[in-house]
Enzyme design. Structure first.
Site, PDB file in Angstrom:
ATOM      1  N   SER A 187       0.851  -1.198   0.000  1.00 29.60           N
ATOM      2  CA  SER A 187       0.000   0.000   0.000  1.00 29.60           C
ATOM      3  C   SER A 187       0.878   1.236   0.000  1.00 29.60           C
ATOM      4  O   SER A 187       2.033   1.199   0.473  1.00 29.60           O
ATOM      5  CB  SER A 187      -0.888   0.004   1.242  1.00 29.60           C
ATOM      6  OG  SER A 187      -1.566   1.241   1.388  1.00 29.60           O
ATOM      7  N   TYR A 193      -2.159  -1.530  10.504  1.00 30.34           N
ATOM      8  CA  TYR A 193      -2.204  -1.582   9.044  1.00 30.34           C
ATOM      9  C   TYR A 193      -0.926  -1.024   8.413  1.00 30.34           C
ATOM     10  O   TYR A 193      -0.323  -1.663   7.535  1.00 30.34           O
ATOM     11  CB  TYR A 193      -3.420  -0.811   8.534  1.00 30.34           C
ATOM     12  CG  TYR A 193      -3.602  -0.874   7.035  1.00 30.34           C
ATOM     13  CD1 TYR A 193      -4.209  -1.978   6.437  1.00 30.34           C
ATOM     14  CD2 TYR A 193      -3.159   0.162   6.209  1.00 30.34           C
ATOM     15  CE1 TYR A 193      -4.369  -2.045   5.062  1.00 30.34           C
ATOM     16  CE2 TYR A 193      -3.317   0.101   4.831  1.00 30.34           C
ATOM     17  CZ  TYR A 193      -3.924  -0.996   4.269  1.00 30.34           C
ATOM     18  OH  TYR A 193      -4.077  -1.056   2.901  1.00 30.34           O
ATOM     19  N   LYS A 250       1.799  -3.283   6.156  1.00 23.95           N
ATOM     20  CA  LYS A 250       2.033  -3.005   4.743  1.00 23.95           C
ATOM     21  C   LYS A 250       3.499  -2.644   4.495  1.00 23.95           C
ATOM     22  O   LYS A 250       4.077  -2.997   3.459  1.00 23.95           O
ATOM     23  CB  LYS A 250       1.111  -1.884   4.266  1.00 23.95           C
ATOM     24  CG  LYS A 250      -0.338  -2.317   4.109  1.00 23.95           C
ATOM     25  CD  LYS A 250      -0.478  -3.464   3.114  1.00 23.95           C
ATOM     26  CE  LYS A 250      -1.917  -3.774   2.773  1.00 23.95           C
ATOM     27  NZ  LYS A 250      -2.049  -4.899   1.822  1.00 23.95           N
TER      28      LYS A 250
END
Length: 261
Positions: free
Chosen positions: A144, A158, A162
């Protein structure tokens, strides 16, 4: 150029929607056989039927939850028993968990770590050796843009996961660079999938202008091109490239201030 369908097979996780679905569509358009993986069987079967009919390719469906640590090995055994080689591996499955770390039950965080960190690494561990022996293969890990930005509250898990996936991709690429196996981490920004809704939405996803958002198929096409060129990192879209460069050049302390970290 259409590649004969009996020559390559792509394994795609999280293939029932969003970017994973886009990867399936783009590879099918090229005549690549597919192994599509997700938790729910019905959407996979529907997608498989559509792609077989439209492109005349072979599509193997496998429903399983990557939050279960045993799932990658079960999938590997399933394909090995059927003598289905994997020439292209796309680790796409993932999800976001809204809320701060201590406000969410641990089981949810544990599942996130399994799906977005442990499973991609294990799938590479299982399928890369055969690619290395054939001296041919491609691995795309869907990271991401968040991996390249300073983390902030609400993205406590998160962002680091990533970033981990992107760094793992770089290390694996270095390990395999002399074997004919290409590895690329794709780092999309805001993309029009069901991801933000499923994650509960974010302030950013509400305030970001419409023109900034990418289409899933554009992300898939960019990633497929990048891994074929053996590019280490793929950042689809000019806006996302600009954001990544901005924060790369920005002192870390100022970057954290900008995102509220």
């Amino acid at each position: 150029m259409i590649v004969p369908s009996n020559r390559r097979t792509a394994l795609i996780t999280g293939a029932s929607s969003g970017i994973g679905l886009a990867f399936a569509e783009e590879y099918a358009r090229e005549g690549v056989n597919l192994v599509i993986v997700a938790r729910r069987n019905d959407p996979l079967q529907q997608l498989a039927s559509q792609l077989r009919s439209k492109h005349g390719i072979k599509v193997q469906v496998w429903a399983g939850d990557l939050a279960d640590p045993e799932t990658p090995h079960r999938l590997f055994n399933f394909l090995s028993e059927r003598q289905i080689p994997v020439d292209i591996l796309v680790n796409n499955a993932g999800f976001g968990v809204p809320g701060n770390l201590c406000e969410v039950e641990w089981s949810r965080h544990r599942d996130t770590i399994e799906v977005m960190a442990a499973a991609p690494v294990q799938l590479c561990y299982l399928f890369a050796p055969a690619m290395r022996e054939r001296r041919s293969g491609q691995i795309i890990n869907v990271s991401s843009l968040a991996a390249l930005l300073p983390p902030h509250a609400g993205g406590t898990l998160y962002y680091p996961l990533k970033s981990y996936l992107a760094q793992f991709s770089l290390a694996l690429r270095a390990e395999l660079k002399a074997t004919g196996v290409n590895v690329c981490a794709v780092c999309p920004g805001f993309t029009r999938t069901g991801f933000q809704t499923a994650a509960g939405g974010t302030v950013e996803s509400v305030t970001i202008p419409t023109w900034v958002w990418s289409q899933p198929n554009d992300v898939a096409v960019a990633a497929i091109r990048a891994v074929r060129k053996n590019q280490p990192i793929c950042i689809p879209g000019l806006f996302n490239k600009t954001v990544a460069l901005f924060f790369k050049l920005m002192p870390a302390s100022i970057g954290r201030m900008i995102v509220g970290g």
